[in-house]
Scaffold this active site. Structure first.
Site, PDB file in Angstrom:
ATOM      1  N   ALA A 211      32.067  39.066  40.122  1.00  0.00           N
ATOM      2  CA  ALA A 211      33.303  38.266  40.219  1.00  0.00           C
ATOM      3  C   ALA A 211      34.555  39.101  40.455  1.00  0.00           C
ATOM      4  O   ALA A 211      35.666  38.567  40.382  1.00  0.00           O
ATOM      5  CB  ALA A 211      33.494  37.384  38.986  1.00  0.00           C
ATOM      6  N   ALA A 212      34.404  40.383  40.788  1.00  0.00           N
ATOM      7  CA  ALA A 212      35.596  41.175  41.104  1.00  0.00           C
ATOM      8  C   ALA A 212      36.322  40.608  42.318  1.00  0.00           C
ATOM      9  O   ALA A 212      37.558  40.532  42.347  1.00  0.00           O
ATOM     10  CB  ALA A 212      35.210  42.630  41.343  1.00  0.00           C
ATOM     11  N   GLY A 213      35.559  40.200  43.334  1.00  0.00           N
ATOM     12  CA  GLY A 213      36.167  39.607  44.521  1.00  0.00           C
ATOM     13  C   GLY A 213      36.830  38.273  44.228  1.00  0.00           C
ATOM     14  O   GLY A 213      37.879  37.955  44.793  1.00  0.00           O
ATOM     15  N   ASP A 214      36.228  37.482  43.343  1.00  0.00           N
ATOM     16  CA  ASP A 214      36.826  36.198  42.971  1.00  0.00           C
ATOM     17  C   ASP A 214      38.108  36.412  42.177  1.00  0.00           C
ATOM     18  O   ASP A 214      39.075  35.660  42.331  1.00  0.00           O
ATOM     19  CB  ASP A 214      35.838  35.384  42.136  1.00  0.00           C
ATOM     20  CG  ASP A 214      34.593  35.008  42.918  1.00  0.00           C
ATOM     21  OD1 ASP A 214      34.693  34.830  44.150  1.00  0.00           O
ATOM     22  OD2 ASP A 214      33.514  34.900  42.305  1.00  0.00           O
TER      23      ASP A 214
ATOM     24  N   SER B 121      38.836  43.820  35.523  1.00  0.00           N
ATOM     25  CA  SER B 121      37.646  42.975  35.356  1.00  0.00           C
ATOM     26  C   SER B 121      36.356  43.771  35.439  1.00  0.00           C
ATOM     27  O   SER B 121      35.386  43.471  34.728  1.00  0.00           O
ATOM     28  CB  SER B 121      37.645  41.841  36.384  1.00  0.00           C
ATOM     29  OG  SER B 121      37.302  42.300  37.680  1.00  0.00           O
TER      30      SER B 121
ATOM     31  N   GLY C 243      30.390  40.527  32.591  1.00  0.00           N
ATOM     32  CA  GLY C 243      30.560  39.099  32.790  1.00  0.00           C
ATOM     33  C   GLY C 243      31.475  38.768  33.945  1.00  0.00           C
ATOM     34  O   GLY C 243      31.994  39.641  34.649  1.00  0.00           O
TER      35      GLY C 243
END
Length: 299
Positions: free
Chosen positions: A243-246, A276, A281
């Site tokens: 979820a780094a890109g999100d 993040s 997670g």
């Protein structure tokens, strides 16, 4: 200035296995930990935007199962408006994630209830009427993505699309997109080029603005006026890049919607992503706005 961000997209339960080294084809490895956590690219971006300070609404779908309850509860607890969430019979979407000791991940997504998002539902138009920005991804049916983009464009909202999972996109959809935010792989699929500057030029033949995220190499922005902005990543030890890109996309959309210059918006998005990846997670790893402020003040 507070911006209003609406996300039309996927909601999944992440099933995450942590391993020293990811298995190759036909290989079995022993994991050291297993976790379940709410995720999905749509829900992730909604939480990222909310933590960045946006007034955030989520339009998505979950199943009538325990995972659906947890996903919706997590959004609500993250101050995301869930009035646009649908509950459909059957299973919620799931993402099966393997994270290795370098923080890299590989993911298999099973859409489940997300398949219901093939069009707008009654009331979704009213939500878009009150939105400054619409965030989209590709973990839901493409007709639904196109319908949401078309409706948002009619209402004057900025349409931001993360083209993930990577796919070729129809011209009709791209005509309604203001800003594309692909990673290097996704940009290469859309343009046929793995070289960032060349890929950026290719993206600008499709849309008016684009930001290519490049992991530890930072990000690069371009528009049709010829402006190019490069922002380096912050060097940090990565624990989990899920979820780094999100995180980047949610913060970027929030900052741009609030009137921040592109470079500032990209820098804050990069800082949020850096924070993040140092935690396990997806949404649980995303920083609050004050954390990003502190992180940047120290650099």
């Amino acid at each position: 200035m507070t911006t209003t961000v609406t996300v039309f997209g996927s909601c999944n339960m992440d099933l995450v296995a942590y391993v020293p080294t990811a298995p190759g084809r036909g290989e079995t490895v022993l994991g050291r930990e297993f976790r379940t956590a709410p995720g999905g690219k749509g829900a992730n971006q909604a939480v990222a935007a909310a933590k960045a300070g946006a007034r955030t609404r989520m339009i998505g779908a979950v199943g009538d199962d325990e995972f659906g309850d947890r996903i919706t509860r997590n959004l609500r607890e993250s101050t995301v408006d869930v009035a646009g969430m649908r509950v459909v019979p059957g299973a919620s979407g799931t993402a099966h994630i393997v994270v290795d000791d370098a923080g890299a991940n590989s993911i298999v997504v099973v859409p489940g209830a997300n398949a219901a998002l093939d069009d707008l539902a009654d009331g979704d138009d009213r939500v878009l009427d009150e939105s400054d920005c619409l965030l989209l991804q590709l973990e839901i049916p493409l007709p639904g993505v196109a319908a949401a983009a078309r409706a948002a464009r009619r209402r004057g909202a900025r349409v931001v699309l993360t083209p993930a999972p990577a796919a070729e996109l129809p011209a009709e959809l791209l005509a309604d997109v203001d800003l594309l935010v692909p990673n290097e792989h996704e940009a290469a699929v859309l343009t046929g080029s793995a070289e960032p500057r060349e890929a950026l030029r290719g993206l600008l033949e499709l849309v008016g603005e684009a930001v290519i995220t490049r992991g530890s190499a930072g990000s690069v922005y371009g528009n049709r006026d010829g402006d190019v902005v490069e922002v380096p990543a912050f060097p940090v030890p990565a624990v989990d890049t899920t979820a780094a890109g999100d995180t980047f996309a949610g913060v970027l959309a929030t900052e741009l919607g609030a009137g921040s210059p592109v470079e500032r918006a990209m820098r804050r998005a990069a800082a949020a992503s850096a924070l993040s990846v140092q935690r396990n997670g997806a949404t649980a790893a995303m920083p609050e706005r004050a954390e990003v402020d502190r992180f940047l003040s120290e650099r």
